[in-house]
Design an enzyme around this catalytic site. Sequence first.
Site, short mmCIF file in Angstrom:
data_model
loop_
_atom_site.label_atom_id
_atom_site.label_comp_id
_atom_site.label_asym_id
_atom_site.label_seq_id
_atom_site.Cartn_x
_atom_site.Cartn_y
_atom_site.Cartn_z
N GLU A 157 -6.27 33.72 -53.04
CA GLU A 157 -5.74 34.56 -51.91
C GLU A 157 -4.33 34.73 -51.89
OE1 GLU A 157 -9.27 33.07 -48.64
OE2 GLU A 157 -7.84 31.44 -49.35
N GLU B 61 -14.81 27.63 -52.38
CA GLU B 61 -14.94 27.20 -51.24
C GLU B 61 -16.57 26.62 -50.86
OE1 GLU B 61 -10.78 28.81 -51.05
OE2 GLU B 61 -12.89 29.15 -51.81
#
Length: 258
Positions: free
Chosen positions: A112, A132
């Site tokens: 990210e 995730e």
Amino acid sequence: MSLQLAVDDGVATLTLSRPEAMNAIDPETRAELRGAWARIAADDSIRAVILTGSGDKAFCTGSDLKKTMPPKESFAELTFGRSQSDHILAGMDIAQPIICAINGHAIGGGLELALACDIRIAAENASFGLSEVRLGSIPGGGGTQRLPRTIGASSAMLLLLTGDRVDAQEALRLGLVSQVTAPQDLIKTATGIARRIAANAPLAVRAVKRLVREGMDMPLEGAIGLERYAFGLLRDTEDRIEGRRAFQEKRAPDFRGR
């Protein structure tokens, strides 16, 4: 210090320096990152930025879960009660272009972080993933939004929903990175790109970055209108006149950001 900042000839290099922890970001590193971004944003002599990690195993593997405990405050307190965010990407919205030199694993928040940069290049040993969902969570640093905008919805869904990782060559095929280099050439390549950017007219460079970022979320007609407005603003700047004179006189331009 878990973060190193060096500035040379208009190029700032930010290096995450926790190789023993795969350059995972702990609370101290978050604070140092915010301070570094603020310093860079306030320094007009810095015209391009390189973000990388130390060592040869990882660029960044996201938050250091061993040192990052769940917050004591409620979500409302964190959202509305603070004047400054402690998010992993806090402060990255700067005018200067950011080149991410990915020297190994870019996983979770590390990917990210890379997605929030303007240009990404990778070493041959790099790998990428947002895993995730395998831990009962979701990417919380823009991953579900930036990844589809970067590589397309179907390819992004495949990675986001499976939690799978891809290597550097697959990342290049997907358009996640622009170039793949040998590990020993990564910083040299990133520095070359940064210096080419830094040699250009700074107002024009900043305008291009803003136009691309803002225009991607606008209808085409409105984005083109914004582009025309920016073109008009830049038309009579000293740098644009200098660029034409330098071309006519067959010399390197002396851009001053005016």
